[in-house]
Design an enzyme around this catalytic site. Structure first.
Site, PDB file in Angstrom:
ATOM      1  NE  ARG A   3      -3.610  -0.179   2.058  1.00  9.73           N
ATOM      2  CZ  ARG A   3      -4.319  -0.733   3.093  1.00  9.73           C
ATOM      3  NH1 ARG A   3      -4.536  -0.146   4.272  1.00  9.73           N
ATOM      4  NH2 ARG A   3      -5.205  -1.804   2.866  1.00  9.73           N
ATOM      5  CG  MET A  57       3.936   5.455   2.789  1.00 11.36           C
ATOM      6  SD  MET A  57       5.395   5.817   3.460  1.00 11.36           S
ATOM      7  CE  MET A  57       6.435   5.805   2.006  1.00 11.36           C
ATOM      8  CG  ASP A  96       0.697   8.688 -20.982  1.00 11.59           C
ATOM      9  OD1 ASP A  96       0.779   9.833 -20.317  1.00 11.59           O
ATOM     10  OD2 ASP A  96       0.324   8.862 -22.316  1.00 11.59           O
TER      11      ASP A  96
END
Length: 574
Positions: free
Chosen positions: A319, A321, A371
């Site tokens: 996960r 920050m 992109d």
């Protein structure tokens, strides 16, 4: 509002798009001169300028419309009539598909991305799928080997508009024929022919000849990257003839091509045969129509959502920050939302994060940065969101979410190509695959640095692996220019006790980076450390990074190759 104003507004929007695309073609048409003059800084600036054109012209049209309507608000019925008039202007219009996207952009700018419904916008096209106008001249030219492949290739190369001298045209043709013979065999090659695009595709320091190799067993890509020597002479660096190679050349982590395309839909359709794995969105993106690519990307998402029974879940991996990342399990994109509050060690603002993503959009991505498409007021049905993800969204990004009952609206998010996080990939592979991944990671760092990009956070979790095995960077919140960093050697300890202290014995200022420290987190795994030391030990030396900085400050622009070094003719055949 007086009757008849709807048609005037529709015509104003279309005229605004005409002006935008005219400037787009004007900037694109300068690519040959920039290439021939080896003005690589102008190449980079033209790329940025062309990206900015779209939003600039949307803004001009919005101001015109506010003048036309005297700033008065418009009701739903009026807006529907505007769209009806606009739709009637499109059947004979050569760039109808991008004109629809331009209409959407003007609407969103006028109404702050609210009420984005199919009645008001071209969520899906008003025109039949893959419908094209009469093309004034063919997009490509056929060449047959009536007098052998050497003669055919001499005609192809002689037809090119480039005005520079060739270093050794016969040598390059010999290499191409040798490659084709090894790939197809003599008999198949004799029965094959070429179809070559009339326009060259310019990017970075290369002009690409793009064609189709039509063989008895099917059609293959035929790609020739044309480069310059230091003396300004032309040479062909390699020949690529597989769909995998072509896919990498036209990849989502690369800068957009400059190719003169007054009829972009026709060019996209022509390219589709040699890039079968690319979506319509990816093809428009590759030729620089990035705003329409965003429209097509959203359409692809809607089509997928309508045909699946999946729910959004948090994306696999560690996960983040700064960003909350979620996905649909079977969909090849991820959705990234900036969190309301960041981890304490992330001393930055949401505006800084958005600026980093814009930097990546405008910069040369050298095949190593994914992109993204940026969306505002993105609507999700609650039934499509898993309970765990809904809880996480409300916990981490509640300030960006509006609850509409059966739906939520996310004020701002990015959509990006989904990849396997590199840290997960490294846990799953062994042997040659592990070695290749570490080599790719180091090469990605080097190529980013040579393009004046320092990733900031170089942990494996911030990189992904594409379906072609390429390593691509995708976490941009700490990105900066190489020239902004102060690469330092760690000073020698003053006393033996210094090395045992919890705090460093030397001063550290903002912008200071100590490459020796990279070793602590990049080489901690005993499977990875020896490979990294073997292939990329120079990344741990501050003088390596300072030398790159000096080249950048001296104005040197590095060559960027969309293929392996071993594929270059100078390596393969010499």
């Amino acid at each position: 509002m007086p009757r008849g104003l709807e048609l005037l507004i529709a015509q104003t929007i279309l005229q605004g798009f005409d002006a935008q695309y005219g400037r787009f073609l004007e900037v694109t048409s300068g690519a040959q001169q920039r290439f021939e003059q080896a003005d690589w800084h102008a190449v980079q600036q033209a790329m940025k300028n062309r990206i900015h054109l779209y939003d600039h012209h949307v803004g001009l049209v919005v101001e015109q419309l506010r003048c036309i309507t005297n700033g008065q608000s418009t009701d739903a019925a009026f807006l529907l009539r505007v769209k009806e008039h606009y739709t009637r202007l499109l059947p004979d219009y050569p760039r109808f598909e991008i004109a629809e996207s331009f209409f959407n952009s003007v609407y969103c700018r006028l109404f702050d991305h609210r009420s984005l419904t199919p009645e008001r916008l071209f969520i899906f096209s008003s025109q039949p799928e893959r419908r094209f106008r009469t093309i004034p001249r063919p997009l490509a030219k056929d060449f047959h080997p009536d007098h052998g492949w050497e003669s055919l290739l001499m005609r192809v190369i002689s037809d090119l508009p480039l005005r520079l001298r060739w270093q050794n045209k016969s040598r390059d043709i010999h290499y191409i024929v040798r490659h084709l013979t090894e790939t197809l065999g003599t008999d198949n090659l004799a029965e094959s022919h070429l179809q070559v695009a009339n326009e060259l595709f310019y990017r970075n320091k290369a002009a690409w000849l793009v064609g189709k190799l039509i063989t008895p067993s099917g059609t293959l890509p035929f790609l020739l990257p044309i480069h310059q020597t230091d003396d300004g002479e032309l040479f062909i660096d390699t020949c690529l003839t597989t769909t995998a190679e072509a896919s990498i050349v036209f990849g989502f982590a690369r800068s957009y091509f400059m190719v003169y395309a007054p009829l972009p839909a026709a060019l996209v359709e022509w390219l589709r045969e040699i890039l079968p794995g690319k979506t319509t969105a990816e093809l428009y993106m590759a030729i620089g129509c990035q705003k329409h690519a965003k429209t097509e990307s959203y359409r692809e998402y809607l089509v997928y959502l309508q045909g699946c029974n999946e729910q959004f879940i948090e994306a696999p991996g560690i996960r983040g920050m700064v960003m909350l990342v979620f996905t649909l399990p079977g969909f090849d994109r991820v959705f990234k939302v900036i969190k309301d509050r960041f981890a304490p060690q992330k001393e930055m603002s949401a505006a800084h994060v958005r600026a980093c993503y814009q930097l990546v959009k405008e910069h040369d991505r050298v095949g190593r940065m994914a992109d993204t498409q940026e969306f505002e007021n993105f609507v999700l049905e609650k039934r499509h969101i898993s309970p765990a993800l809904m809880e996480l969204l409300l916990q981490e990004a509640a300030e960006k979410i509006t609850d509409l009952g059966e739906q939520i609206v996310i004020r701002h998010l990015y959509i990006e190509r989904r990849m396997v996080p590199l840290n997960i990939w490294l846990e799953q592979v062994e042997g040659q695959q592990l070695r290749d991944a570490i080599e790719e990671y180091g090469n990605a760092i080097r190529q980013l640095a040579a393009a004046n990009i320092f990733p900031g956070d170089m942990l494996f979790k911030n990189f992904g692996v594409t379906r072609h095995g390429r390593v691509v960077f995708y976490d941009y919140d700490e990105i900066c220019y190489m020239t902004e960093v102060n690469f330092r050697d760690i000073p020698l300890p003053r006393y033996p006790e210094d090395e045992l202290a919890s705090e460093p014995w030397y001063s550290v200022s903002p912008g200071d980076v100590f490459p020796e420290e990279f070793r602590h987190w990049l080489c901690a795994d005993p499977r990875i450390g020896p490979l990294f030391e073997e292939m990329h030990a120079d990344l741990f030396r501050a003088d390596y990074w300072r030398a790159l900085q000096n080249r950048i400050r001296e104005g040197h622009v590095e060559d960027v190759y969309a293929y392996r070094r071993r594929q270059r003719f100078s390596v393969r055949f010499v």
